[in-house]
Design a protein around this motif. Structure first.
Motif, PDB file in Angstrom:
ATOM      1  N   GLY A   1       0.995  -1.233   0.062  1.00  0.00           N
ATOM      2  CA  GLY A   1      -0.134   0.053   0.067  1.00  0.00           C
ATOM      3  C   GLY A   1       0.773   1.316  -0.116  1.00  0.00           C
ATOM      4  N   GLU A   2       2.177   1.078   0.804  1.00  0.00           N
ATOM      5  CA  GLU A   2       2.883   2.361   0.778  1.00  0.00           C
ATOM      6  C   GLU A   2       3.959   2.449  -0.277  1.00  0.00           C
ATOM      7  N   GLY A   3       4.015   1.713  -1.419  1.00  0.00           N
ATOM      8  CA  GLY A   3       4.921   1.394  -2.445  1.00  0.00           C
ATOM      9  C   GLY A   3       6.216   1.325  -1.945  1.00  0.00           C
ATOM     10  N   LEU A   4       6.463   0.430  -0.855  1.00  0.00           N
ATOM     11  CA  LEU A   4       7.689  -0.095  -0.312  1.00  0.00           C
ATOM     12  C   LEU A   4       8.378  -1.297  -1.110  1.00  0.00           C
ATOM     13  N   VAL A   5       7.513  -2.102  -2.195  1.00  0.00           N
ATOM     14  CA  VAL A   5       7.837  -2.780  -3.092  1.00  0.00           C
ATOM     15  C   VAL A   5       8.923  -2.157  -4.144  1.00  0.00           C
ATOM     16  N   ALA A   6      10.393  -2.673  -3.934  1.00  0.00           N
ATOM     17  CA  ALA A   6      11.152  -1.806  -4.990  1.00  0.00           C
ATOM     18  C   ALA A   6      11.272  -2.545  -6.516  1.00  0.00           C
ATOM     19  N   PHE A   7      11.380  -4.172  -6.005  1.00  0.00           N
ATOM     20  CA  PHE A   7      11.361  -4.740  -7.337  1.00  0.00           C
ATOM     21  C   PHE A   7      10.614  -6.187  -7.147  1.00  0.00           C
TER      22      PHE A   7
ATOM     23  N   ASP B   1       6.080 -12.211  -5.236  1.00  0.00           N
ATOM     24  CA  ASP B   1       6.872 -12.134  -6.032  1.00  0.00           C
ATOM     25  C   ASP B   1       8.079 -10.851  -5.531  1.00  0.00           C
ATOM     26  N   ILE B   2       8.178 -10.666  -4.358  1.00  0.00           N
ATOM     27  CA  ILE B   2       8.991  -9.556  -4.093  1.00  0.00           C
ATOM     28  C   ILE B   2      10.539  -9.751  -3.906  1.00  0.00           C
ATOM     29  N   ALA B   3      11.219  -9.093  -4.820  1.00  0.00           N
ATOM     30  CA  ALA B   3      12.639  -9.216  -5.143  1.00  0.00           C
ATOM     31  C   ALA B   3      13.443  -8.359  -4.117  1.00  0.00           C
ATOM     32  N   GLY B   4      12.796  -7.091  -4.052  1.00  0.00           N
ATOM     33  CA  GLY B   4      13.607  -6.112  -3.238  1.00  0.00           C
ATOM     34  C   GLY B   4      12.732  -5.064  -2.595  1.00  0.00           C
ATOM     35  N   LEU B   5      13.092  -4.501  -1.682  1.00  0.00           N
ATOM     36  CA  LEU B   5      12.247  -3.420  -0.774  1.00  0.00           C
ATOM     37  C   LEU B   5      13.006  -2.148  -0.633  1.00  0.00           C
ATOM     38  N   THR B   6      12.152  -1.161  -0.477  1.00  0.00           N
ATOM     39  CA  THR B   6      12.746   0.153   0.003  1.00  0.00           C
ATOM     40  C   THR B   6      12.121   0.630   1.461  1.00  0.00           C
ATOM     41  N   ASN B   7      12.970   1.579   2.040  1.00  0.00           N
ATOM     42  CA  ASN B   7      12.238   1.897   3.428  1.00  0.00           C
ATOM     43  C   ASN B   7      11.311   3.335   2.849  1.00  0.00           C
TER      44      ASN B   7
END
Length: 235
Positions: free
Chosen positions: A160-166, A179-185
């Motif tokens: 919801g907060e757009g923290l999935v980077a890839f 399918d989460i490959a990467g995240l951001t704070n």
């Protein structure tokens, strides 16, 4: 200015020299840092590299998350310094609670090594600004403990907060949820991912592309994004 990007070596790090080389190719100065130090030596950004820190005993990245230098990493991240965790470095970031969730053994219980298609979900971070939203890139992947997990509430929040980077595209190689490959704070300065951008920075040594074998250099944009972020702050 020439950005100075530190690469921290832990016992069992394998890709620290590769990360240093990628930083140099991208146009910044790599700075070798040691896990037992409390000195970041005035760097502008940090990379936690891949490997098997402390042999991946206990849990992958769990011991390294308590290394002396991680106190400085946490402080620098809180102040907005760009921090990238690659593979084992991603595991350190979640174990240090700089990113949410956790990483466990691949669902098929085997180590995997492949050129992996990723979809860029967030192009607004310090490490992804050189990409376009929705862009597909190819980055080498090699891990045994790359399955991303989180509880339902955390998954809803990061989506919801757009923290999935890839996200993994085409195939999910390790059973990662969503399918989460990467995240951001939330701030966008801390990014972690399982694939290895430092292995896709030089023609002749990267993934195969439609243009030519071993020609993929999508990984360069990670480091160039960080350089742009550092220069923008300095300006």
């Amino acid at each position: 200015m020439t950005a100075r990007i530190g690469v921290i070596t832990f016992p069992g790090s394998l890709d620290d020299r590769d990360a240093q080389r990628a930083i140099r190719i991208a146009g910044a100065e790599p700075v070798a840092l040691w896990h037992g130090s409390h000195d970041l030596e005035g760097v502008d950004a940090l990379v936690l590299p891949g490997g098997f820190s402390y042999g991946d005993y206990l849990r992958a990245g769990a011991i390294a998350a308590h290394a002396p230098i991680m106190a400085e990493v946490k402080d620098a991240a809180a102040k907005g310094m760009p921090v990238l965790g690659v593979c084992n470095g991603f595991q350190m970031l979640v174990e240090a609670h700089l990113l949410p969730g956790g990483l466990i053994r691949n669902s098929h219980q085997q180590f995997i090594c492949r050129d992996q298609i990723l979809r860029v979900e967030n192009a607004s971070t310090a490490w992804t600004s050189e990409f376009e939203q929705g862009q597909e890139i190819v980055i080498p992947l090699k891990n045994g403990d790359g399955g991303y997990i989180a509880d339902a509430e955390t998954l809803a929040r990061i989506n919801g907060e757009g923290l999935v980077a890839f996200r993994y595209e085409g195939v999910n190689p390790n059973g990662s949820l969503d399918d989460i490959a990467g995240l951001t704070n939330e701030r966008g300065n801390v990014v972690g991912l399982m694939p290895h951008p430092e292995h896709a920075v030089e023609p002749g040594f990267g993934p195969d592309t439609a243009a030519a074998m071993r020609s993929g250099v999508d990984g360069l944009s990670f480091f160039r994004s960080a350089i742009s972020a550092v220069v923008a702050v300095a300006a």
